[in-house]
Motif scaffolding. Structure first.
Motif, mmCIF file in Angstrom:
data_model
loop_
_atom_site.group_PDB
_atom_site.id
_atom_site.type_symbol
_atom_site.label_atom_id
_atom_site.label_comp_id
_atom_site.label_asym_id
_atom_site.label_seq_id
_atom_site.Cartn_x
_atom_site.Cartn_y
_atom_site.Cartn_z
ATOM 1 N N TRP A 83 0.729 -1.431 -0.024
ATOM 2 C CA TRP A 83 0.360 0.084 -0.301
ATOM 3 C C TRP A 83 0.685 1.119 0.093
ATOM 4 O O TRP A 83 2.392 1.215 -0.185
ATOM 5 C CB TRP A 83 -0.654 0.018 1.020
ATOM 6 C CG TRP A 83 -0.017 -0.680 2.448
ATOM 7 C CD1 TRP A 83 0.282 -1.592 2.890
ATOM 8 C CD2 TRP A 83 0.471 1.343 3.291
ATOM 9 N NE1 TRP A 83 1.160 -0.691 4.212
ATOM 10 C CE2 TRP A 83 1.211 0.611 3.969
ATOM 11 C CE3 TRP A 83 0.464 2.304 3.340
ATOM 12 C CZ2 TRP A 83 1.810 0.778 5.377
ATOM 13 C CZ3 TRP A 83 1.095 3.222 3.502
ATOM 14 C CH2 TRP A 83 1.591 2.003 5.386
ATOM 15 N N ALA A 84 0.337 2.167 -0.315
ATOM 16 C CA ALA A 84 0.788 3.418 0.200
ATOM 17 C C ALA A 84 -0.038 4.771 0.403
ATOM 18 O O ALA A 84 -1.485 4.933 -0.693
ATOM 19 C CB ALA A 84 1.379 3.649 -1.700
ATOM 20 N N ILE A 85 1.006 6.141 0.478
ATOM 21 C CA ILE A 85 -0.464 6.976 0.955
ATOM 22 C C ILE A 85 0.030 8.187 -0.010
ATOM 23 O O ILE A 85 1.245 8.619 0.648
ATOM 24 C CB ILE A 85 -0.489 7.044 2.592
ATOM 25 C CG1 ILE A 85 -1.433 6.094 2.888
ATOM 26 C CG2 ILE A 85 -1.366 8.982 2.951
ATOM 27 C CD1 ILE A 85 -1.374 6.021 5.125
ATOM 28 N N ALA A 86 -0.574 8.618 -0.428
ATOM 29 C CA ALA A 86 -0.215 9.842 -1.372
ATOM 30 C C ALA A 86 -0.954 10.949 -1.504
ATOM 31 O O ALA A 86 -2.350 11.048 -1.364
ATOM 32 C CB ALA A 86 0.291 9.390 -2.997
ATOM 33 N N ASP A 87 -0.209 12.353 -0.872
ATOM 34 C CA ASP A 87 -1.677 13.519 -1.092
ATOM 35 C C ASP A 87 -2.840 13.187 -0.064
ATOM 36 O O ASP A 87 -3.882 13.628 -0.464
ATOM 37 C CB ASP A 87 -2.187 13.945 -2.409
ATOM 38 C CG ASP A 87 -0.963 14.487 -3.318
ATOM 39 O OD1 ASP A 87 -0.007 14.399 -2.519
ATOM 40 O OD2 ASP A 87 -0.690 13.679 -4.529
ATOM 41 N N GLY A 88 -2.748 12.120 0.309
ATOM 42 C CA GLY A 88 -3.693 12.420 1.878
ATOM 43 C C GLY A 88 -4.594 10.795 1.316
ATOM 44 O O GLY A 88 -5.351 11.334 1.620
ATOM 45 N N GLU A 89 -3.999 10.531 0.132
ATOM 46 C CA GLU A 89 -5.243 8.928 -0.668
ATOM 47 C C GLU A 89 -4.146 7.472 -0.462
ATOM 48 O O GLU A 89 -3.069 7.773 -0.129
ATOM 49 C CB GLU A 89 -5.502 9.029 -1.528
ATOM 50 C CG GLU A 89 -6.568 10.289 -1.769
ATOM 51 C CD GLU A 89 -7.922 10.421 -1.548
ATOM 52 O OE1 GLU A 89 -7.788 9.436 -1.926
ATOM 53 O OE2 GLU A 89 -8.133 11.316 -0.651
ATOM 54 N N LEU A 90 -5.013 6.932 0.787
ATOM 55 C CA LEU A 90 -4.745 5.353 0.004
ATOM 56 C C LEU A 90 -4.712 4.891 -0.539
ATOM 57 O O LEU A 90 -5.816 4.810 -1.605
ATOM 58 C CB LEU A 90 -5.390 4.239 1.431
ATOM 59 C CG LEU A 90 -5.173 3.092 1.997
ATOM 60 C CD1 LEU A 90 -3.404 3.185 1.916
ATOM 61 C CD2 LEU A 90 -5.615 2.837 2.893
ATOM 62 N N TYR A 91 -3.552 4.275 -1.318
ATOM 63 C CA TYR A 91 -3.723 3.004 -2.737
ATOM 64 C C TYR A 91 -3.280 2.017 -2.280
ATOM 65 O O TYR A 91 -2.194 1.713 -1.849
ATOM 66 C CB TYR A 91 -2.852 3.835 -3.558
ATOM 67 C CG TYR A 91 -3.010 5.056 -4.219
ATOM 68 C CD1 TYR A 91 -4.313 5.624 -5.207
ATOM 69 C CD2 TYR A 91 -2.705 6.377 -3.230
ATOM 70 C CE1 TYR A 91 -4.599 7.073 -5.387
ATOM 71 C CE2 TYR A 91 -3.115 7.818 -4.140
ATOM 72 C CZ TYR A 91 -3.927 7.345 -4.638
ATOM 73 O OH TYR A 91 -4.529 9.222 -5.519
ATOM 74 N N LEU A 92 -3.878 1.484 -3.087
ATOM 75 C CA LEU A 92 -3.564 -0.543 -3.203
ATOM 76 C C LEU A 92 -2.789 -0.632 -4.755
ATOM 77 O O LEU A 92 -2.282 -0.603 -5.031
ATOM 78 C CB LEU A 92 -4.659 -1.089 -3.745
ATOM 79 C CG LEU A 92 -5.631 -1.543 -1.637
ATOM 80 C CD1 LEU A 92 -7.043 -2.119 -2.333
ATOM 81 C CD2 LEU A 92 -5.013 -2.826 -1.261
ATOM 82 N N LEU A 93 -1.215 -1.162 -4.393
ATOM 83 C CA LEU A 93 0.058 -1.892 -5.200
ATOM 84 C C LEU A 93 -0.491 -2.449 -5.359
ATOM 85 O O LEU A 93 0.289 -3.164 -6.268
ATOM 86 C CB LEU A 93 1.044 -0.921 -4.384
ATOM 87 C CG LEU A 93 1.186 0.287 -4.297
ATOM 88 C CD1 LEU A 93 2.576 0.384 -3.925
ATOM 89 C CD2 LEU A 93 0.715 1.469 -5.438
ATOM 90 N N GLN A 94 -0.767 -3.888 -4.654
ATOM 91 C CA GLN A 94 -0.534 -5.065 -4.188
ATOM 92 C C GLN A 94 -1.857 -6.497 -3.265
ATOM 93 O O GLN A 94 -1.311 -5.459 -2.498
ATOM 94 C CB GLN A 94 0.707 -5.917 -4.773
ATOM 95 C CG GLN A 94 0.991 -7.560 -5.186
ATOM 96 C CD GLN A 94 2.479 -7.922 -5.663
ATOM 97 O OE1 GLN A 94 3.227 -6.660 -6.495
ATOM 98 N NE2 GLN A 94 2.711 -9.063 -5.589
ATOM 99 N N SER A 95 -1.862 -7.082 -3.765
ATOM 100 C CA SER A 95 -2.569 -8.284 -2.927
ATOM 101 C C SER A 95 -2.249 -8.986 -3.572
ATOM 102 O O SER A 95 -2.852 -9.823 -4.219
ATOM 103 C CB SER A 95 -4.122 -7.485 -2.778
ATOM 104 O OG SER A 95 -4.614 -8.680 -1.406
ATOM 105 N N ARG A 96 -1.713 -10.308 -2.589
ATOM 106 C CA ARG A 96 -2.040 -11.939 -2.572
ATOM 107 C C ARG A 96 -1.919 -12.919 -1.835
ATOM 108 O O ARG A 96 -1.425 -12.449 -0.750
ATOM 109 C CB ARG A 96 -0.268 -11.970 -3.484
ATOM 110 C CG ARG A 96 0.764 -11.739 -2.401
ATOM 111 C CD ARG A 96 1.880 -11.768 -2.915
ATOM 112 N NE ARG A 96 2.928 -10.863 -2.142
ATOM 113 C CZ ARG A 96 4.458 -10.180 -2.588
ATOM 114 N NH1 ARG A 96 3.999 -9.616 -3.639
ATOM 115 N NH2 ARG A 96 5.111 -9.422 -1.871
#
Length: 273
Positions: A255-268
């Motif tokens: 995961w990553a947090i950018a500009d106050g938003e939480l993003y999913l980069l991968q899930s396995r």
């Protein structure tokens, strides 16, 4: 119908592991659920086989000649026109180029780390070059050794993900259970400032949180002074619960947090249980 040279995360075909590999299909599935995934596209698994002398490549892999196999793949050419058009559609900025083998991240084997990932790739020519490098990494000495035991050396099904980069202020990994203690009543979060690849690769020491299913910390070790606040931990736990429900089991999430938003980069799936 002719098999396409690339598919977008939003395409139904991209949710098929046989097309997009484990990583690509997971990103497409999360996109279809409306989860916060940065946009991208996938070169399907069959493009590699179309781009090389497949019979010769299988022979080299079967013989364990990784150097010759990598050299053969290194001289191949991806569908440049399609890749350049799709990269332009993504905005022609920084992208991640990631390997996505069809056999990877199953319930019985995890291919994570066996093939290459390239971050902060810029420019269409560079994107095409990194795609070929991902293909070649499927035939490295380590990858062939692992595949000989867990998969098949005849397998040429290597998809490649190209995804818009986010510039994270914070990032890391989430395990929706404790994989060491095998306890499902808690989750493990590791977090760092900047790119989470530092955590995945072991190049930096992250903050380590043990949290309950609601995200409340029960134990923590904070060498970086406390990367995450309570609201961010709760949001990660909520996302983790949703992913477990959607995918039917414990997940290993980037995961990553950018500009106050939480993003999913991968899930396995977690394969160590």
């Amino acid at each position: 119908m002719a098999e396409p040279a690339l598919v977008w995360f939003g395409d139904e075909a991209c949710r098929d592991v046989a097309c997009a590999g484990g990583k690509g299909a997971s990103l497409a599935a999360m996109t279809a659920l409306g989860l916060p995934v940065p946009p991208g596209f996938v070169l399907p698994s069959w493009v590699l086989e179309r781009s090389v002398d497949a019979a010769r490549l299988r022979g080299l892999a079967a013989a364990g000649d990784h150097a010759a196999a990598e050299a053969l793949v290194g001289g191949s050419e991806p569908p440049r026109e399609a890749v350049l058009a799709a990269y332009a559609e993504l905005g022609e900025g920084l992208v991640a180029v990631r390997s996505s083998a069809c056999a990877e991240d199953s319930e019985t084997a995890s291919y994570a780390g066996q093939q290459e990932t390239f971050l902060n790739v810029f420019g269409g020519v560079e994107v095409c070059g990194r795609i070929v490098d991902c293909w070649a990494s499927f035939f490295s000495e380590r990858a062939l050794f692992y595949r000989a035991r867990k998969g098949s050396l005849d397998d040429l099904r290597m998809a490649v993900v190209v995804q818009r980069m986010v510039e994270p202020r914070k990032s890391g990994v989430l395990f929706t259970l404790d994989p060491v203690q095998r306890r499902r009543d808690r989750m493990i979060v590791e977090a760092i400032y900047g790119l989470g690849e530092q955590v995945v690769s072991g190049h930096a020491t992250p903050d380590h949180y043990v949290v309950d299913r609601a995200g409340a910390p029960t134990r923590q070790h904070l060498p970086n002074g406390g990367v995450l606040d309570g609201a961010e931990l709760a949001a990660l736990a909520e996302l983790g619960r949703s992913l477990e429900e959607q995918f039917g089991g414990p997940q290993d999430v980037e995961w990553a947090i950018a500009d106050g938003e939480l993003y999913l980069l991968q899930s396995r799936p977690v394969t160590t249980l």
